[in-house]
Design a protein around this motif. Structure first.
Motif, PDB file in Angstrom:
ATOM      1  N   VAL A  34      46.207  42.813  33.493  1.00  0.00           N
ATOM      2  CA  VAL A  34      45.087  42.697  34.363  1.00  0.00           C
ATOM      3  C   VAL A  34      45.100  40.997  34.668  1.00  0.00           C
ATOM      4  CG1 VAL A  34      42.543  42.783  34.565  1.00  0.00           C
ATOM      5  CG2 VAL A  34      43.692  44.427  33.224  1.00  0.00           C
ATOM      6  N   HIS A  35      45.415  40.637  35.922  1.00  0.00           N
ATOM      7  CA  HIS A  35      45.322  39.526  36.472  1.00  0.00           C
ATOM      8  C   HIS A  35      44.191  38.892  36.788  1.00  0.00           C
ATOM      9  CE1 HIS A  35      49.789  38.896  36.795  1.00  0.00           C
ATOM     10  NE2 HIS A  35      49.750  40.202  36.808  1.00  0.00           N
ATOM     11  N   MET A  36      43.598  37.779  36.497  1.00  0.00           N
ATOM     12  CA  MET A  36      42.266  37.471  36.842  1.00  0.00           C
ATOM     13  C   MET A  36      42.256  35.856  36.919  1.00  0.00           C
ATOM     14  SD  MET A  36      40.653  38.181  32.906  1.00  0.00           S
ATOM     15  CE  MET A  36      41.157  39.758  33.077  1.00  0.00           C
ATOM     16  N   PHE A 127      38.618  45.565  33.589  1.00  0.00           N
ATOM     17  CA  PHE A 127      38.063  45.294  34.875  1.00  0.00           C
ATOM     18  C   PHE A 127      36.713  45.484  35.001  1.00  0.00           C
ATOM     19  CE2 PHE A 127      37.368  45.790  39.439  1.00  0.00           C
ATOM     20  CZ  PHE A 127      38.543  45.129  40.277  1.00  0.00           C
ATOM     21  N   ASP A 128      36.161  46.581  34.616  1.00  0.00           N
ATOM     22  CA  ASP A 128      34.637  46.913  34.697  1.00  0.00           C
ATOM     23  C   ASP A 128      33.822  45.941  34.270  1.00  0.00           C
ATOM     24  OD1 ASP A 128      32.233  48.398  35.756  1.00  0.00           O
ATOM     25  OD2 ASP A 128      32.321  49.237  33.350  1.00  0.00           O
ATOM     26  N   MET A 129      34.135  45.319  32.916  1.00  0.00           N
ATOM     27  CA  MET A 129      33.296  44.379  32.151  1.00  0.00           C
ATOM     28  C   MET A 129      33.196  42.938  32.773  1.00  0.00           C
ATOM     29  SD  MET A 129      33.711  45.594  28.282  1.00  0.00           S
ATOM     30  CE  MET A 129      32.304  44.899  27.811  1.00  0.00           C
ATOM     31  N   VAL A 130      34.576  42.889  33.552  1.00  0.00           N
ATOM     32  CA  VAL A 130      34.583  41.452  34.056  1.00  0.00           C
ATOM     33  C   VAL A 130      34.378  41.176  35.777  1.00  0.00           C
ATOM     34  CG1 VAL A 130      36.358  39.371  33.959  1.00  0.00           C
ATOM     35  CG2 VAL A 130      36.145  40.755  32.000  1.00  0.00           C
ATOM     36  N   LYS A 131      34.302  42.166  36.365  1.00  0.00           N
ATOM     37  CA  LYS A 131      34.348  42.379  37.812  1.00  0.00           C
ATOM     38  C   LYS A 131      33.101  41.498  38.491  1.00  0.00           C
ATOM     39  CE  LYS A 131      31.647  46.519  38.421  1.00  0.00           C
ATOM     40  NZ  LYS A 131      31.543  47.370  37.561  1.00  0.00           N
ATOM     41  N   ALA A 132      31.939  41.207  37.742  1.00  0.00           N
ATOM     42  CA  ALA A 132      31.142  40.275  38.417  1.00  0.00           C
ATOM     43  C   ALA A 132      31.636  39.009  38.384  1.00  0.00           C
ATOM     44  CB  ALA A 132      29.824  40.395  37.459  1.00  0.00           C
ATOM     45  N   VAL A 133      32.737  38.409  37.451  1.00  0.00           N
ATOM     46  CA  VAL A 133      32.969  37.229  37.450  1.00  0.00           C
ATOM     47  C   VAL A 133      34.226  37.048  38.246  1.00  0.00           C
ATOM     48  CG1 VAL A 133      34.063  35.126  36.014  1.00  0.00           C
ATOM     49  CG2 VAL A 133      32.150  36.879  35.183  1.00  0.00           C
ATOM     50  N   ASP A 134      35.139  37.928  38.400  1.00  0.00           N
ATOM     51  CA  ASP A 134      36.231  37.955  39.458  1.00  0.00           C
ATOM     52  C   ASP A 134      36.412  39.506  39.937  1.00  0.00           C
ATOM     53  OD1 ASP A 134      38.577  37.646  40.562  1.00  0.00           O
ATOM     54  OD2 ASP A 134      39.908  37.288  38.876  1.00  0.00           O
ATOM     55  N   PRO A 135      35.915  39.785  40.893  1.00  0.00           N
ATOM     56  CA  PRO A 135      36.258  40.977  41.878  1.00  0.00           C
ATOM     57  C   PRO A 135      37.304  41.318  42.341  1.00  0.00           C
ATOM     58  CG  PRO A 135      34.672  39.757  43.028  1.00  0.00           C
ATOM     59  CD  PRO A 135      34.779  38.794  41.980  1.00  0.00           C
ATOM     60  N   GLY A 136      38.151  40.045  42.482  1.00  0.00           N
ATOM     61  CA  GLY A 136      39.456  40.254  42.819  1.00  0.00           C
ATOM     62  C   GLY A 136      40.583  40.419  41.913  1.00  0.00           C
ATOM     63  N   MET A 137      40.282  40.741  40.825  1.00  0.00           N
ATOM     64  CA  MET A 137      41.401  41.091  39.786  1.00  0.00           C
ATOM     65  C   MET A 137      42.375  42.057  40.224  1.00  0.00           C
ATOM     66  SD  MET A 137      39.045  41.470  36.014  1.00  0.00           S
ATOM     67  CE  MET A 137      37.787  42.009  36.884  1.00  0.00           C
ATOM     68  N   ARG A 138      43.666  42.048  39.563  1.00  0.00           N
ATOM     69  CA  ARG A 138      44.722  43.025  40.046  1.00  0.00           C
ATOM     70  C   ARG A 138      45.102  43.666  38.669  1.00  0.00           C
ATOM     71  NH1 ARG A 138      46.523  38.520  41.429  1.00  0.00           N
ATOM     72  NH2 ARG A 138      48.510  38.931  40.424  1.00  0.00           N
ATOM     73  N   ILE A 139      45.440  45.138  38.741  1.00  0.00           N
ATOM     74  CA  ILE A 139      45.944  45.728  37.548  1.00  0.00           C
ATOM     75  C   ILE A 139      47.087  45.722  38.256  1.00  0.00           C
ATOM     76  CG2 ILE A 139      45.907  47.725  36.205  1.00  0.00           C
ATOM     77  CD1 ILE A 139      42.811  47.796  36.648  1.00  0.00           C
ATOM     78  N   GLU A 140      48.393  45.677  37.233  1.00  0.00           N
ATOM     79  CA  GLU A 140      49.654  45.644  37.801  1.00  0.00           C
ATOM     80  C   GLU A 140      50.487  45.959  36.413  1.00  0.00           C
ATOM     81  OE1 GLU A 140      50.702  41.981  39.535  1.00  0.00           O
ATOM     82  OE2 GLU A 140      49.836  42.287  41.350  1.00  0.00           O
TER      83      GLU A 140
END
Length: 162
Positions: A34-36, A127-140
């Motif tokens: 998970v890139h953030m 992703f769900d827990m951190v999306k408010a800080v970084d909605p542009g995360m990528r799962i790869e």
């Protein structure tokens, strides 16, 4: 027909019959990333998120995901897993979290799907827990790293730390 294990001779979806297979110890390992952004990485590192222990919650979700694989993937067999492991590693220099999973059992079919599901659900929960800080995360990078057991024996993605 096609060489795919989940198709019958008419090309229809079909659950594989494993009743004649030998019980062996089977294990599989998988990974995902998970890139953030920097802010999200710092929040995880410092443990100050209002939702609590981000890695702890994601780890439990991944374990639960592995246990529910046969309910999520239509043609997977329900398995009695003897071990499910989920490790999360903050890799600040790469701007990501590495998720490594492994599943183990004594059974008639492999556990690759369970290891992959554990990695996927862990990544989605992170992703769900951190999306408010970084909605542009990528799962790869979701993939099987290694599998052992059964008639095909040991397989490894090669050149990887497993």
């Amino acid at each position: 027909m096609s060489g795919f294990s989940h198709l019958n001779d008419r090309g229809e979806a079909n659950m594989v019959d494993v009743s004649g297979k030998t019980v062996t110890q089977r294990e599989a390992r998988a990974e995902a990333y998970v890139h953030m952004n920097e802010a999200a990485l710092t929040l995880i590192e410092q443990g100050g998120h209002h939702k609590g222990d981000i890695f702890g919650v994601a780890r439990v979700a991944g374990i639960q995901g592995a246990k529910l694989t046969s309910q999520l993937i239509p043609l997977c067999h329900p398995l009695m897993l003897s071990k499910i492991g989920v490790d999360l590693e903050l890799q600040r220099d790469e701007g990501r979290v590495r998720i490594a999973t492994w599943c183990k059992l004594d059974g008639k079919t492999g556990v690759e799907m369970e290891a992959l599901t554990a990695a996927s659900v862990t990544a989605l929960t992170l992703f769900d827990m951190v999306k408010a800080v970084d909605p542009g995360m990528r799962i790869e990078g979701l993939r099987v790293l290694e599998k052992q057991g059964g008639k095909t024996g040991h397989w490894s993605a090669g050149g990887q730390d497993v």
